[in-house]
Scaffold this active site. Structure first.
Site, PDB file in Angstrom:
ATOM      1  N   GLU A  65       0.834  -1.212   0.000  1.00  0.00           N
ATOM      2  CA  GLU A  65       0.000   0.000   0.000  1.00  0.00           C
ATOM      3  C   GLU A  65       0.869   1.262   0.000  1.00  0.00           C
ATOM      4  O   GLU A  65       0.568   2.232  -0.710  1.00  0.00           O
ATOM      5  CB  GLU A  65      -0.928  -0.021   1.220  1.00  0.00           C
ATOM      6  CG  GLU A  65      -1.957   1.078   1.233  1.00  0.00           C
ATOM      7  CD  GLU A  65      -2.943   1.060   0.068  1.00  0.00           C
ATOM      8  OE1 GLU A  65      -3.547   0.005  -0.158  1.00  0.00           O
ATOM      9  OE2 GLU A  65      -3.088   2.100  -0.607  1.00  0.00           O
ATOM     10  N   GLU A  72       1.662   6.289  -7.103  1.00  0.00           N
ATOM     11  CA  GLU A  72       0.568   7.189  -7.538  1.00  0.00           C
ATOM     12  C   GLU A  72       1.016   8.647  -7.479  1.00  0.00           C
ATOM     13  O   GLU A  72       0.757   9.437  -8.386  1.00  0.00           O
ATOM     14  CB  GLU A  72      -0.648   7.001  -6.637  1.00  0.00           C
ATOM     15  CG  GLU A  72      -1.513   5.806  -6.988  1.00  0.00           C
ATOM     16  CD  GLU A  72      -2.649   5.589  -5.994  1.00  0.00           C
ATOM     17  OE1 GLU A  72      -3.323   4.575  -6.120  1.00  0.00           O
ATOM     18  OE2 GLU A  72      -2.829   6.438  -5.088  1.00  0.00           O
TER      19      GLU A  72
HETATM   20  N1  LIG Z   1      -3.219  10.099 -15.390  1.00  0.00           N
HETATM   21  C1  LIG Z   1      -3.976   8.993 -15.548  1.00  0.00           C
HETATM   22  N2  LIG Z   1      -4.088   8.438 -16.789  1.00  0.00           N
HETATM   23  C2  LIG Z   1      -4.837   7.332 -16.987  1.00  0.00           C
HETATM   24  N3  LIG Z   1      -5.506   6.692 -16.018  1.00  0.00           N
HETATM   25  C3  LIG Z   1      -5.426   7.173 -14.754  1.00  0.00           C
HETATM   26  C4  LIG Z   1      -4.662   8.359 -14.452  1.00  0.00           C
HETATM   27  N4  LIG Z   1      -4.766   8.615 -13.140  1.00  0.00           N
HETATM   28  C5  LIG Z   1      -5.550   7.650 -12.644  1.00  0.00           C
HETATM   29  N5  LIG Z   1      -5.946   6.771 -13.579  1.00  0.00           N
HETATM   30  C6  LIG Z   1      -6.807   5.575 -13.393  1.00  0.00           C
HETATM   31  O1  LIG Z   1      -7.557   5.726 -12.208  1.00  0.00           O
HETATM   32  C7  LIG Z   1      -7.207   4.704 -11.263  1.00  0.00           C
HETATM   33  C8  LIG Z   1      -7.171   5.300  -9.876  1.00  0.00           C
HETATM   34  O2  LIG Z   1      -6.079   6.201  -9.811  1.00  0.00           O
HETATM   35  P1  LIG Z   1      -5.870   7.238  -8.628  1.00  0.00           P
HETATM   36  O3  LIG Z   1      -4.576   7.922  -8.781  1.00  0.00           O
HETATM   37  O4  LIG Z   1      -7.098   8.089  -8.521  1.00  0.00           O
HETATM   38  O5  LIG Z   1      -5.773   6.258  -7.407  1.00  0.00           O
HETATM   39  P2  LIG Z   1      -6.664   6.240  -6.089  1.00  0.00           P
HETATM   40  O6  LIG Z   1      -8.111   6.262  -6.452  1.00  0.00           O
HETATM   41  O7  LIG Z   1      -6.122   7.278  -5.198  1.00  0.00           O
HETATM   42  O8  LIG Z   1      -6.275   4.768  -5.674  1.00  0.00           O
HETATM   43  P3  LIG Z   1      -6.101   4.192  -4.207  1.00  0.00           P
HETATM   44  O9  LIG Z   1      -7.496   3.840  -3.780  1.00  0.00           O
HETATM   45  O10 LIG Z   1      -5.212   2.987  -4.431  1.00  0.00           O
HETATM   46  O11 LIG Z   1      -5.432   5.257  -3.380  1.00  0.00           O
HETATM   47  C9  LIG Z   1      -5.855   4.156 -11.736  1.00  0.00           C
HETATM   48  O12 LIG Z   1      -5.654   2.809 -11.320  1.00  0.00           O
HETATM   49  C10 LIG Z   1      -5.976   4.299 -13.249  1.00  0.00           C
HETATM   50  O13 LIG Z   1      -6.706   3.219 -13.806  1.00  0.00           O
END
Ligand SMILES: Nc1ncnc2c1ncn2[C@@H]1O[C@H](COP(=O)(O)OP(=O)(O)OP(=O)(O)O)[C@@H](O)[C@H]1O
Length: 119
Positions: A65, A72
């Site tokens: 994690e 990210e």
């Molecule tokens: N710049 C980007 N280009 C393409 N797809 C993206 C991009 N940013 C996010 N994604 C998509 O959205 C998903 C979630 O990304 P995000 O960075 O929002 O993580 P999160 O929702 O904070 O995840 P976590 O719950 O693990 O913290 C990624 O797995 C990807 O599929």
């Protein structure tokens, strides 16, 4: 490496753990889940080997994690726009968290379920 440099290295690492816990809701969820696992293991009087298995899988989830969160953040910093390569990287990193979580649930099940059924 000097003792002073080593001390500051550890301080940065502890700071990183604090940042993760303060800024990420997933971090707080992991902290609560970890406390629950420790309480359950103590209540069910787990053996040393069971404690060791639980510690390994819990640590694996924390590791996955925290690295996923760092990946990210890197991607959001270097490529804030939507890009298929970013999607691939973030999805695979999230997949690592899922793999660690499934392993932890399986081990938790093997350790806790027979003990709970025997109560
Ligand atoms: N710049 C980007 N280009 C393409 N797809 C993206 C991009 N940013 C996010 N994604 C998509 O959205 C998903 C979630 O990304 P995000 O960075 O929002 O993580 P999160 O929702 O904070 O995840 P976590 O719950 O693990 O913290 C990624 O797995 C990807 O599929």
């Amino acid at each position: 490496m000097s003792a002073q440099k080593r001390f500051f290295g550890i301080r940065h690492a502890v700071n990183g753990l604090g940042l993760f816990l303060r800024s990420e809701s997933n971090g707080r969820m992991h902290a609560i889940a970890t406390v629950l696992v420790i309480a359950l293991a103590a209540w069910l009087r787990c053996t040393a080997i069971e404690w060791a298995l639980l510690a390994i899988v819990t640590g694996m989830v924390w590791l996955a994690e925290m690295l996923n969160t760092a990946i990210e953040k890197i991607m959001d910093y270097v490529q804030p726009e939507i890009h298929p390569q970013v999607k691939w990287i973030k999805d695979v990193a999230a997949g690592a968290v899922l793999a660690a979580t499934i392993t932890a649930i399986a081990v938790g099940g093997f350790v806790f379920v027979p003990k709970l059924l025997a109560l």
